[in-house]
Write a protein that holds these residues in place. Structure first.
Motif, short mmCIF file in Angstrom:
data_model
loop_
_atom_site.label_atom_id
_atom_site.label_comp_id
_atom_site.label_asym_id
_atom_site.label_seq_id
_atom_site.Cartn_x
_atom_site.Cartn_y
_atom_site.Cartn_z
N UNK A 62 0.82 -1.22 0.00
CA UNK A 62 0.00 0.00 0.00
C UNK A 62 0.85 1.27 0.00
N UNK A 63 2.14 1.14 0.30
CA UNK A 63 3.03 2.30 0.32
C UNK A 63 3.62 2.63 -1.05
N UNK A 64 3.33 1.79 -2.05
CA UNK A 64 3.99 1.91 -3.34
C UNK A 64 2.98 2.15 -4.46
N UNK A 65 3.13 3.27 -5.16
CA UNK A 65 2.19 3.63 -6.23
C UNK A 65 2.11 2.55 -7.31
N UNK A 66 3.26 2.07 -7.76
CA UNK A 66 3.28 1.08 -8.84
C UNK A 66 2.63 -0.22 -8.40
N UNK A 67 2.88 -0.63 -7.17
CA UNK A 67 2.29 -1.86 -6.65
C UNK A 67 0.77 -1.75 -6.60
N UNK A 68 0.27 -0.61 -6.14
CA UNK A 68 -1.18 -0.42 -6.04
C UNK A 68 -1.82 -0.38 -7.42
N UNK A 69 -1.17 0.29 -8.37
CA UNK A 69 -1.70 0.34 -9.73
C UNK A 69 -1.75 -1.06 -10.34
N UNK A 70 -0.70 -1.84 -10.11
CA UNK A 70 -0.66 -3.20 -10.63
C UNK A 70 -1.74 -4.06 -9.98
N UNK A 71 -1.98 -3.83 -8.69
CA UNK A 71 -3.01 -4.58 -7.99
C UNK A 71 -4.39 -4.29 -8.57
N UNK A 72 -4.64 -3.04 -8.89
CA UNK A 72 -5.93 -2.67 -9.49
C UNK A 72 -6.11 -3.35 -10.84
N UNK A 73 -5.03 -3.40 -11.63
CA UNK A 73 -5.10 -4.07 -12.92
C UNK A 73 -5.35 -5.56 -12.75
N UNK A 74 -4.69 -6.16 -11.76
CA UNK A 74 -4.86 -7.60 -11.51
C UNK A 74 -6.30 -7.92 -11.12
N UNK A 75 -6.86 -7.12 -10.22
CA UNK A 75 -8.25 -7.36 -9.79
C UNK A 75 -9.19 -7.22 -10.98
N UNK A 76 -8.97 -6.19 -11.79
CA UNK A 76 -9.83 -5.98 -12.95
C UNK A 76 -9.73 -7.14 -13.94
N UNK A 77 -8.51 -7.60 -14.18
CA UNK A 77 -8.30 -8.69 -15.14
C UNK A 77 -8.75 -10.04 -14.59
N UNK A 78 -8.45 -10.27 -13.31
CA UNK A 78 -8.69 -11.59 -12.73
C UNK A 78 -10.13 -11.76 -12.26
N UNK A 79 -10.70 -10.70 -11.71
CA UNK A 79 -12.04 -10.81 -11.14
C UNK A 79 -13.10 -10.06 -11.94
N UNK A 80 -12.67 -9.17 -12.82
CA UNK A 80 -13.62 -8.46 -13.66
C UNK A 80 -14.30 -7.28 -13.01
N UNK A 81 -13.87 -6.92 -11.80
CA UNK A 81 -14.47 -5.79 -11.11
C UNK A 81 -14.27 -5.91 -9.62
N UNK A 82 -14.90 -4.99 -8.88
CA UNK A 82 -14.76 -4.98 -7.42
C UNK A 82 -16.02 -4.38 -6.80
N UNK A 83 -16.49 -5.03 -5.74
CA UNK A 83 -17.69 -4.57 -5.05
C UNK A 83 -17.40 -4.04 -3.65
N UNK A 84 -16.40 -4.62 -3.00
CA UNK A 84 -16.08 -4.23 -1.62
C UNK A 84 -14.57 -4.10 -1.45
N UNK A 85 -14.15 -3.00 -0.85
CA UNK A 85 -12.75 -2.79 -0.49
C UNK A 85 -12.65 -2.66 1.02
N UNK A 86 -11.81 -3.47 1.63
CA UNK A 86 -11.55 -3.35 3.06
C UNK A 86 -10.10 -2.92 3.23
N UNK A 87 -9.89 -1.68 3.66
CA UNK A 87 -8.55 -1.16 3.90
C UNK A 87 -8.14 -1.56 5.33
N UNK A 88 -7.44 -2.67 5.43
CA UNK A 88 -7.08 -3.23 6.72
C UNK A 88 -5.59 -3.08 7.04
N UNK A 89 -4.74 -3.04 6.03
CA UNK A 89 -3.30 -3.00 6.26
C UNK A 89 -2.91 -1.80 7.13
N UNK A 90 -2.07 -2.05 8.14
CA UNK A 90 -1.66 -0.98 9.05
C UNK A 90 -0.41 -1.40 9.80
N UNK A 91 0.30 -0.39 10.32
CA UNK A 91 1.45 -0.63 11.19
C UNK A 91 1.30 0.25 12.43
#
Length: 241
Positions: A62-91
């Motif tokens: 979540x700290x890396x722009x490129x990683x997050x952009x790639x994750x969005x592309x993966x979800x779109x390609x692999x799942x075809x969309x997104x209905x729920x986002x849970x922002x849980x990652x924390x330190x």
């Protein structure tokens, strides 16, 4: 519940995040397991699949722009969309954290993950969420971020982890602003407090299990269309800001 079938949970390889993924998966949802550690991510996905959950791994820092952009592309390609986002990652940034001894670098690191990371991931996933029939965003916060509780006489919030609690106060404020901007849409966004849960964030000192801590996220992820938005909740109801 109709049409809400794909979820992404950040920091889902262990603890509360894993239990959120497991809980949503038990509802028959397809769940993306967001995590930056490859081995832990793969282990979590394998465990979820063994339990019957339709889970898939999402490499995500979540700290890396490129990683997050790639994750969005993966979800779109692999799942075809997104209905729920849970922002849980924390330190936490480590303890103790008193204002007079706190390293500013710790504050920056904690805010980068706990607040900016949430903004980064949320904005990357918003195009898919806007296309959902019933989109929900859950930001995992904490009652330690409640200024009202900290300033209430007789309420003991325990040791003060300054950077961590400030990041959760910041996150709550960001949640409210998202709710205001998205008020004309069908997106519901809320903050959730898991309670004092035993995880590696607190050295497993909590009094609740990760499954108990995950309950509020699952409830907010499955809100009806007329459910609240821009609120702060725990298992007992509304948490004061």
């Amino acid at each position: 519940m109709s049409g809400r079938t794909i979820a992404l949970v950040t920091g889902a390889n262990k603890g509360i995040g894993y239990e959120i993924a497991a809980g949503l998966g038990s509802l028959g949802w397809r769940v993306g397991v967001g995590a930056r550690d490859q081995q832990r991510r793969e282990n979590a996905v394998a465990k979820l699949r063994a339990a019957g959950v339709d889970a898939f791994g999402v490499p995500l820092d979540v700290d890396d722009d490129a990683s997050v952009a790639a994750a969005a592309e993966l979800v779109a390609d692999h799942a075809g969309g997104l209905d729920v986002l849970v922002n849980n990652a924390a330190i936490t940034g480590g303890v103790p954290q008193t204002p007079t001894t706190l390293d500013p670098a710790t504050v920056r690191a904690v805010v980068e993950t706990n607040v900016i990371g949430v903004v980064r991931v949320t904005n990357a996933m918003l195009p898919m969420l806007r296309s959902s029939a019933a989109p929900r965003i859950v930001n995992m916060s904490s009652s330690v971020g409640s200024l009202a509780l900290h300033t209430t006489p007789g309420v003991d919030m325990g040791p003060v982890p300054t950077a961590y609690l400030a990041s959760k106060t910041f996150l709550n404020a960001v949640t409210v602003q998202y709710a205001k901007e998205l008020g004309g849409t069908n997106i519901l966004i809320n903050s959730g407090c898991p309670g004092f849960t035993a995880t590696d964030l607190n050295g497993f000192q909590g009094t609740r299990t990760p499954r108990q801590g995950a309950a509020i996220a699952i409830r907010l992820a499955t809100l009806p269309d007329d459910g609240p938005t821009g609120g702060f909740f725990d298992d007992d109801g509304t948490v004061p800001w």
